[in-house]
Write a protein that holds these residues in place. Structure first.
Motif, mmCIF file in Angstrom:
data_model
loop_
_atom_site.group_PDB
_atom_site.id
_atom_site.type_symbol
_atom_site.label_atom_id
_atom_site.label_comp_id
_atom_site.label_asym_id
_atom_site.label_seq_id
_atom_site.Cartn_x
_atom_site.Cartn_y
_atom_site.Cartn_z
ATOM 1 N N GLY A 199 0.843 -1.187 0.000
ATOM 2 C CA GLY A 199 0.000 0.000 0.000
ATOM 3 C C GLY A 199 0.879 1.239 0.000
ATOM 4 N N ASP A 200 0.262 2.400 0.007
ATOM 5 C CA ASP A 200 0.996 3.660 -0.047
ATOM 6 C C ASP A 200 1.349 4.087 1.372
ATOM 7 O OD1 ASP A 200 2.097 6.034 -0.743
ATOM 8 O OD2 ASP A 200 0.455 6.673 -2.047
ATOM 9 N N VAL A 201 2.424 3.530 1.889
ATOM 10 C CA VAL A 201 2.888 3.842 3.240
ATOM 11 C C VAL A 201 4.013 4.869 3.127
ATOM 12 C CG1 VAL A 201 3.909 2.939 5.347
ATOM 13 C CG2 VAL A 201 2.265 1.551 4.078
ATOM 14 N N ALA A 202 3.799 6.049 3.705
ATOM 15 C CA ALA A 202 4.757 7.139 3.559
ATOM 16 C C ALA A 202 5.817 7.145 4.649
ATOM 17 C CB ALA A 202 4.019 8.478 3.547
ATOM 18 N N ALA A 203 5.489 6.648 5.836
ATOM 19 C CA ALA A 203 6.461 6.654 6.942
ATOM 20 C C ALA A 203 6.087 5.598 7.961
ATOM 21 C CB ALA A 203 6.501 8.034 7.612
ATOM 22 N N ASP B 286 -5.783 11.870 1.198
ATOM 23 C CA ASP B 286 -5.610 12.130 2.632
ATOM 24 C C ASP B 286 -4.426 11.346 3.186
ATOM 25 O OD1 ASP B 286 -7.755 13.814 2.718
ATOM 26 O OD2 ASP B 286 -9.104 12.431 3.780
ATOM 27 N N HIS B 287 -3.689 11.976 4.093
ATOM 28 C CA HIS B 287 -2.623 11.294 4.827
ATOM 29 C C HIS B 287 -3.167 10.938 6.205
ATOM 30 C CE1 HIS B 287 1.074 12.320 2.333
ATOM 31 N NE2 HIS B 287 0.075 12.931 1.718
ATOM 32 N N LEU B 288 -3.121 9.653 6.557
ATOM 33 C CA LEU B 288 -3.608 9.196 7.856
ATOM 34 C C LEU B 288 -2.423 8.842 8.749
ATOM 35 C CD1 LEU B 288 -6.468 6.738 6.767
ATOM 36 C CD2 LEU B 288 -6.425 9.238 6.706
ATOM 37 N N VAL B 289 -2.449 9.347 9.968
ATOM 38 C CA VAL B 289 -1.443 8.989 10.970
ATOM 39 C C VAL B 289 -2.106 7.999 11.926
ATOM 40 C CG1 VAL B 289 0.097 9.833 12.775
ATOM 41 C CG2 VAL B 289 -0.376 11.261 10.766
ATOM 42 N N ILE B 290 -1.557 6.783 11.971
ATOM 43 C CA ILE B 290 -2.191 5.687 12.699
ATOM 44 C C ILE B 290 -1.225 5.133 13.747
ATOM 45 C CG2 ILE B 290 -3.280 3.418 12.495
ATOM 46 C CD1 ILE B 290 -3.895 4.122 9.567
ATOM 47 N N ALA C 150 -4.595 11.140 13.424
ATOM 48 C CA ALA C 150 -4.831 12.400 12.722
ATOM 49 C C ALA C 150 -5.027 12.145 11.237
ATOM 50 C CB ALA C 150 -3.667 13.365 12.945
ATOM 51 N N VAL C 151 -5.665 13.117 10.583
ATOM 52 C CA VAL C 151 -5.856 13.104 9.134
ATOM 53 C C VAL C 151 -5.334 14.430 8.591
ATOM 54 C CG1 VAL C 151 -7.504 12.952 7.231
ATOM 55 C CG2 VAL C 151 -7.904 11.646 9.324
ATOM 56 N N VAL C 152 -4.402 14.362 7.633
ATOM 57 C CA VAL C 152 -3.842 15.563 7.024
ATOM 58 C C VAL C 152 -4.392 15.688 5.618
ATOM 59 C CG1 VAL C 152 -1.740 16.812 6.413
ATOM 60 C CG2 VAL C 152 -1.736 15.270 8.391
ATOM 61 N N ARG C 153 -5.044 16.818 5.355
ATOM 62 C CA ARG C 153 -5.615 17.075 4.027
ATOM 63 C C ARG C 153 -5.201 18.479 3.600
ATOM 64 N NH1 ARG C 153 -11.819 16.365 3.939
ATOM 65 N NH2 ARG C 153 -11.108 14.202 4.240
ATOM 66 N N GLU D 291 4.137 1.049 16.818
ATOM 67 C CA GLU D 291 4.549 1.800 15.640
ATOM 68 C C GLU D 291 3.552 2.913 15.370
ATOM 69 O OE1 GLU D 291 4.983 -0.667 12.216
ATOM 70 O OE2 GLU D 291 6.873 -1.546 12.867
ATOM 71 N N VAL D 292 4.049 3.987 14.771
ATOM 72 C CA VAL D 292 3.180 5.008 14.205
ATOM 73 C C VAL D 292 3.454 5.023 12.716
ATOM 74 C CG1 VAL D 292 2.456 7.412 14.242
ATOM 75 C CG2 VAL D 292 3.340 6.353 16.314
ATOM 76 N N ILE D 293 2.412 4.862 11.919
ATOM 77 C CA ILE D 293 2.602 4.826 10.480
ATOM 78 C C ILE D 293 1.786 5.930 9.822
ATOM 79 C CG2 ILE D 293 3.025 2.333 10.523
ATOM 80 C CD1 ILE D 293 0.291 1.928 9.267
ATOM 81 N N GLU D 294 2.306 6.395 8.695
ATOM 82 C CA GLU D 294 1.594 7.362 7.871
ATOM 83 C C GLU D 294 1.246 6.703 6.546
ATOM 84 O OE1 GLU D 294 2.520 11.384 5.245
ATOM 85 O OE2 GLU D 294 3.907 10.792 6.847
ATOM 86 N N VAL D 295 -0.035 6.689 6.200
ATOM 87 C CA VAL D 295 -0.474 6.091 4.952
ATOM 88 C C VAL D 295 -1.240 7.133 4.141
ATOM 89 C CG1 VAL D 295 -0.629 3.801 6.011
ATOM 90 C CG2 VAL D 295 -2.671 5.226 5.864
ATOM 91 N N VAL D 296 -1.223 6.953 2.827
ATOM 92 C CA VAL D 296 -1.960 7.839 1.928
ATOM 93 C C VAL D 296 -3.066 7.022 1.279
ATOM 94 C CG1 VAL D 296 -1.802 9.459 0.007
ATOM 95 C CG2 VAL D 296 0.198 9.065 1.472
ATOM 96 N N VAL D 297 -4.301 7.523 1.344
ATOM 97 C CA VAL D 297 -5.434 6.790 0.764
ATOM 98 C C VAL D 297 -5.716 7.315 -0.639
ATOM 99 C CG1 VAL D 297 -6.447 6.248 2.986
ATOM 100 C CG2 VAL D 297 -7.115 8.350 1.851
ATOM 101 N N HIS D 298 -6.110 6.395 -1.517
ATOM 102 C CA HIS D 298 -6.382 6.733 -2.918
ATOM 103 C C HIS D 298 -7.685 6.084 -3.363
ATOM 104 C CE1 HIS D 298 -2.472 8.559 -3.504
ATOM 105 N NE2 HIS D 298 -1.870 7.467 -3.036
#
Length: 465
Positions: free
Chosen positions: A370-374, A438-442, A417-420, A384-391
């Motif tokens: 998937g689109d995992v940014a960090a 959207d970038h999701l911080v999970i 959090a959600v970054v838009r 873990e804290v992960i940042e993913v981008v949804v498409h």
């Protein structure tokens, strides 16, 4: 996926374990150290091969021709780069990730119009441990109380880890009450609380106690305000002493010398002279950071932060303990051995930084599906804290077009959090509807949830039609 790993050190072994525990992965690991391979082979189901990972003959023997990803993670830059070049030219491996430490390879050609050095070696992605560690240390020095500072979505959002002390305004308050004391138009979300070794998943009525490690996320522009409101203010970090003038020490001093008063201690005469020539506003001291007389002479009791960043764990431990004993207000030490990290965390050394854990997080961001940014490991890898981008859209995505409350989140997974665009919304807003991009911080506390998250963010084939 067929994955070939070069190097069975701490980083290579941790990545091998991570990948082997994911479904449908065929992992092989090459190293010249038979004992290290024997150890990793006894822990997880991976193929281990003794030999030089830069040998084209050996690469062919282990099936490089049908390998999907090469992770060159040895301690030798030259081995890693040569392996990537052969993986591209001889075996057409599509994904070639190299661990690169030397700044010569990172910087050459980047600014003078030449082909960047890493491109010449056919590297598709690179991991730079010393850059990652330097950035991590610089983030800690920006905030006096922070134990960790993690950046997401191009640094629009930050996750902070801070241990509460006597007198902090948030002590004795519930999560919902903490929101009431923040200024108007300022928001944050406490996504985890560690009380000793116990994780507390915050609820509205959860009370914060003295000594808790509080993990919260907020907009980067608001972090300083949030820190000032929730935690007692302390004198800012102005005077910093760095023990060790290697790559990390030099990079850190270079990055900070125009904002802080920096002293750097280097034992090697030639290196000290080189540092004096290449640093503009840093005082370079020739000597040992474990020399009590030198530290006293340089007013260690007036130092706000002492950073021990040599290549020797024992030296970093002793220098850190000595500096603390002599009056340094805060001590940060780089420690490579994971056993040492566990022993020292929470003792006289205020912050223990593990380069391997930071590097592992960077590698994981490249290999997650998937689109995992960090990916950032927390609590020595237990969370873990992960940042993913949804498409996609509502037809092709399990998230896009749905509200937070409509999503069946995996157990052990908490939306922080959600970054838009330029906006950062907290994950507790259940009526928020996800949109493409959207970038999701999970925050993830159960390792098995990672595969479920990856599946959740994957786009159905219709998206590409």
């Amino acid at each position: 996926m067929k994955i070939l790993i070069l190097g069975s050190g701490q980083v290579g072994s941790a990545i091998a374990q991570e990948l082997a525990n994911m479904p449908n992965n065929d992992v092989s690991i090459i190293d010249t150290d038979e004992n290290a391979l024997r150890n990793i082979g006894s822990l997880v189901d991976v193929q281990t091969v003794v030999g030089n990972g830069a040998s084209p003959v050996l690469l062919e023997q282990v099936g490089a021709a049908d390998t999907d990803m090469l992770l060159a993670l040895t301690r030798s830059d030259e081995t890693n780069l040569l392996a990537c070049k052969m993986a591209a030219d001889f075996f057409n491996i599509p994904n070639r990730i190299a661990r690169v430490r030397s700044s010569d390879y990172l910087d050459y050609g980047a600014e003078d119009g030449h082909i960047p050095a890493l491109d010449a070696f056919a590297v598709t992605d690179s991991i730079h441990p010393e850059q990652l560690v330097t950035r991590h240390l610089a983030g800690l020095l920006d905030y006096v109380r922070a134990l960790q500072v993690l950046r997401f979505a191009g640094d629009l959002a930050r996750l902070m880890v801070v241990q509460t002390r006597n007198g902090d305004p948030l002590n004795g308050r519930s999560i919902i009450q903490i929101g009431d004391i923040l200024p108007e138009n300022t928001d944050c979300q406490i996504c985890a609380v560690y009380r000793g070794s116990r994780l507390i998943v915050p609820q509205p009525d959860t009370l914060i106690q003295e000594g808790d490690e509080v993990c919260f996320v907020g907009h980067s522009r608001q972090i300083a305000t949030i820190m000032n409101v929730l935690f007692q203010r302390e004198q800012s970090n102005r005077r910093i002493m760095i023990a060790g003038g290697g790559n990390v020490g030099y990079r850190l001093a270079k990055q900070l010398e125009n904002r802080f008063d920096i002293k750097i201690v280097e034992q090697n005469t030639q290196r000290a002279e080189w540092l004096a020539e290449h640093l503009d506003n840093t005082l370079v001291l020739h000597g040992s950071a474990t020399d009590e007389a030198l530290l006293a002479r340089e007013y260690i009791d007036e130092i706000d932060v002492f950073c021990a960043v040599t290549n020797d764990d024992e030296n970093n431990i002793m220098a850190g303990l000595l500096a603390k004993n002599l009056g340094a207000r805060r001590v940060i030490s780089i420690i490579n051995r994971s056993r040492y990290v566990d022993l020292l965390t929470g003792n006289q050394i205020d912050i223990v930084v593990s380069p391997h854990m930071i590097t592992i997080g960077s590698v994981l961001a490249h290999i997650r599906r998937g689109d995992v940014a960090a990916v950032y490991p927390l609590r020595r890898g237990n969370a873990e804290v992960i940042e993913v981008v949804v498409h996609g859209d509502k037809k092709t995505s399990a998230l896009v077009g749905r509200r937070v409350e409509q999503v069946k989140w995996p157990s052990g997974c908490h939306l922080a959090a959600v970054v838009r665009g330029e906006e950062v919304a907290m994950g507790r807003h259940h009526d928020l509807e996800f949109a493409d991009g959207d970038h999701l911080v999970i925050f993830v506390t159960r390792r098995r949830a990672l595969a479920e998250i990856e599946k959740l963010i994957q786009v159905k084939m219709g998206f590409f039609g």
